[in-house]
Design a protein around this motif. Structure first.
Motif, PDB file in Angstrom:
ATOM      1  N   UNK A 214       0.723  -1.253  -0.016  1.00 31.29           N
ATOM      2  CA  UNK A 214      -0.050   0.054   0.013  1.00 31.29           C
ATOM      3  C   UNK A 214       0.888   1.304  -0.044  1.00 31.29           C
ATOM      4  N   UNK A 215       2.100   1.300   0.274  1.00 31.52           N
ATOM      5  CA  UNK A 215       2.936   2.450   0.493  1.00 31.52           C
ATOM      6  C   UNK A 215       3.216   2.989  -0.838  1.00 31.52           C
ATOM      7  N   UNK A 216       3.287   1.854  -2.034  1.00 28.20           N
ATOM      8  CA  UNK A 216       3.453   2.497  -3.339  1.00 28.20           C
ATOM      9  C   UNK A 216       1.923   2.732  -4.057  1.00 28.20           C
ATOM     10  N   UNK A 217       1.193   2.526  -3.378  1.00 32.60           N
ATOM     11  CA  UNK A 217      -0.264   3.177  -4.068  1.00 32.60           C
ATOM     12  C   UNK A 217      -0.568   4.808  -3.954  1.00 32.60           C
ATOM     13  N   UNK A 227      -0.688  12.243 -12.630  1.00 31.75           N
ATOM     14  CA  UNK A 227      -0.702  11.131 -13.882  1.00 31.75           C
ATOM     15  C   UNK A 227       0.350  10.244 -14.013  1.00 31.75           C
ATOM     16  N   UNK A 228       1.165  10.310 -15.126  1.00 35.19           N
ATOM     17  CA  UNK A 228       2.242   9.205 -15.558  1.00 35.19           C
ATOM     18  C   UNK A 228       3.400   9.440 -14.487  1.00 35.19           C
ATOM     19  N   UNK A 229       3.488  10.243 -13.508  1.00 36.35           N
ATOM     20  CA  UNK A 229       4.363  10.319 -12.689  1.00 36.35           C
ATOM     21  C   UNK A 229       4.153   9.319 -11.314  1.00 36.35           C
ATOM     22  N   UNK A 230       3.047   8.580 -11.531  1.00 32.14           N
ATOM     23  CA  UNK A 230       2.630   7.699 -10.807  1.00 32.14           C
ATOM     24  C   UNK A 230       3.291   6.426 -11.142  1.00 32.14           C
ATOM     25  N   UNK A 231       3.685   6.249 -12.226  1.00 29.30           N
ATOM     26  CA  UNK A 231       4.273   5.064 -12.777  1.00 29.30           C
ATOM     27  C   UNK A 231       5.134   4.241 -11.923  1.00 29.30           C
ATOM     28  N   UNK A 323       6.503  -8.744 -26.935  1.00 28.17           N
ATOM     29  CA  UNK A 323       7.464  -7.618 -27.538  1.00 28.17           C
ATOM     30  C   UNK A 323       6.498  -6.520 -27.440  1.00 28.17           C
ATOM     31  N   UNK A 324       7.067  -5.399 -26.854  1.00 26.23           N
ATOM     32  CA  UNK A 324       6.193  -4.298 -26.789  1.00 26.23           C
ATOM     33  C   UNK A 324       6.873  -3.144 -28.008  1.00 26.23           C
ATOM     34  N   UNK A 325       5.902  -2.859 -28.759  1.00 30.51           N
ATOM     35  CA  UNK A 325       6.576  -1.949 -30.064  1.00 30.51           C
ATOM     36  C   UNK A 325       6.681  -0.438 -29.190  1.00 30.51           C
ATOM     37  N   UNK A 326       5.785  -0.299 -28.305  1.00 21.20           N
ATOM     38  CA  UNK A 326       5.934   0.851 -27.322  1.00 21.20           C
ATOM     39  C   UNK A 326       6.454   0.457 -26.047  1.00 21.20           C
ATOM     40  N   UNK A 327       7.679   0.627 -25.811  1.00 19.14           N
ATOM     41  CA  UNK A 327       8.170   0.249 -24.519  1.00 19.14           C
ATOM     42  C   UNK A 327       7.218   0.492 -23.270  1.00 19.14           C
ATOM     43  N   UNK A 328       7.323  -0.176 -22.421  1.00 29.73           N
ATOM     44  CA  UNK A 328       6.532   0.273 -20.880  1.00 29.73           C
ATOM     45  C   UNK A 328       7.512   1.196 -20.062  1.00 29.73           C
ATOM     46  N   UNK A 329       7.186   2.060 -19.708  1.00 27.82           N
ATOM     47  CA  UNK A 329       7.866   3.017 -18.724  1.00 27.82           C
ATOM     48  C   UNK A 329       8.371   2.376 -17.537  1.00 27.82           C
ATOM     49  N   UNK A 330       9.515   2.709 -17.037  1.00 26.46           N
ATOM     50  CA  UNK A 330      10.036   2.376 -15.778  1.00 26.46           C
ATOM     51  C   UNK A 330       9.947   3.621 -14.830  1.00 26.46           C
ATOM     52  N   UNK A 331       9.258   3.423 -13.789  1.00 24.53           N
ATOM     53  CA  UNK A 331       8.810   4.739 -13.084  1.00 24.53           C
ATOM     54  C   UNK A 331       9.493   4.064 -11.677  1.00 24.53           C
ATOM     55  N   UNK A 332       8.997   4.573 -10.581  1.00 25.66           N
ATOM     56  CA  UNK A 332       9.204   4.493  -9.162  1.00 25.66           C
ATOM     57  C   UNK A 332       9.485   3.261  -8.705  1.00 25.66           C
ATOM     58  N   UNK A 333      10.379   2.790  -7.912  1.00 35.94           N
ATOM     59  CA  UNK A 333      10.537   1.739  -7.096  1.00 35.94           C
ATOM     60  C   UNK A 333      11.534   2.130  -5.751  1.00 35.94           C
TER      61      UNK A 333
END
Length: 333
Positions: A214-217, A227-231, A323-333
């Protein structure tokens, strides 16, 4: 008609509020990102709150790789009351006196241990399980009962947190660590049945899915603001080993070609969502263990998750799985 490229390809975690369905949350996320391709990786009942993992855009293809993780919950079980949905949102169908021993915390914990381990669990009548294409919950609302089958699950641990007595009755607050596919409503129902008084879920919160807590939610309101900054970083969520594609491998990626099984592999140093014990400890490290037949490996290129490859012992190589033609964003961890 050819699908248009998406502006977003990412994974987020929502702290779902009680009272909303998982589908309601997906619809809100669609509106926030202006993206139709949105899906969650594990239904939470309307009554429940907590961790709901959501994939946006092309990242929705990750869902089948994110559903096998264990889960943690905190549940408030109401003893002496049965409902048709096995939770507080349903109609009461039976009440019964609660045995006085149930108020003893020591005896209650001993009793809970009976429900730990491997078991075949009967899902609730009101569930999203499909039989011949029909959802059990939809059929139940129309007065039809589908023939559900018990499903193999594992309950790793049940820890009694408190015995609570109020004017509404006796409640057990329990921390649950369970395998995928486990219904906490079924656990509450079965615990009550074994006590002879019936039981149902009064409150339920999902605390974690695999490494995700829940800490990452974020709340839906927070998601509207950031928005996308929550990735989140999909590598951290998947828990797979990964490789960084070089120039030659990037060409193979673009053509859906095989990759060398001798490519250097890496993994996170411990839980990527937790602070490291020592600030000088690197976040990732080389992984020397040989590939196992069928093992899935994540492929990173240009700072994005570009593909998932599976090792084929027969071919002696990594072959494309997703395979992703459009890569998946690597966000927070």
């Amino acid at each position: 008609m050819k699908r248009q490229p998406s502006e977003f390809s990412l994974v987020i975690a929502i702290d779902k509020p009680s009272g909303m369905s998982s589908h309601d949350v997906v619809n809100r996320v669609r509106r926030i990102f202006g993206e139709r391709r949105v899906g969650h990786t594990g239904t939470l009942d309307p009554l429940a709150s907590g961790v709901l993992q959501v994939c946006v855009g092309p990242a929705a293809r990750l869902d089948k790789y994110l559903v096998d993780h264990d889960k943690r919950y905190e549940v408030l079980v109401r003893l002496g009351v049965e409902t048709d949905t096995d939770d507080a949102l349903g109609q009461v169908i039976r009440t019964a006196p609660v045995p006085c021993q149930a108020a003893n915390p020591h005896l209650a914990q001993e009793f809970l241990r009976r429900f730990e381990g491997f078991q075949n669990q009967m899902p609730p009548l009101y569930s999203a399980i499909k039989v011949n294409g029909a959802k059990a919950c939809d059929a139940a609302r129309k007065g039809r009962v589908l023939q559900l089958q018990p499903r193999p699950v594992e309950v790793y641990s049940l820890q009694l947190l408190a015995v609570e007595e109020t004017e509404d009755g006796l409640f057990w607050r329990v921390a649950c660590h369970v395998s995928k596919g486990t219904y906490i409503r079924s656990l509450a129902r079965d615990i009550g049945a074994a006590l002879g008084c019936g039981g149902s879920v009064e409150q339920l919160r999902r605390l974690a899915v695999g490494r995700l807590t829940e800490a990452q939610c974020v709340s839906l309101k927070q998601l509207e603001e950031c928005g996308a900054e929550a990735a989140l970083d999909p590598l951290a969520l998947l828990g797979l080993r990964f490789l960084f594609a070089d120039e030659h491998q990037e060409k193979s990626l673009a053509n859906g070609g095989k990759l060398s099984a001798r490519s250097p592999l890496y993994q996170f140093n411990g839980d990527p969502f937790r602070e490291t014990v020592c600030a000088c400890m690197p976040r990732i490290r080389a992984s020397e263990e040989p590939l196992a037949d069928g093992e899935v490996v994540a492929v990173v290129s240009g700072g994005l998750l570009r593909a998932l490859y599976r090792f084929s012992q027969e071919k002696g190589a990594l072959v494309p799985d997703c395979v992703f033609s459009q890569g998946v964003r690597r966000g927070r961890c």
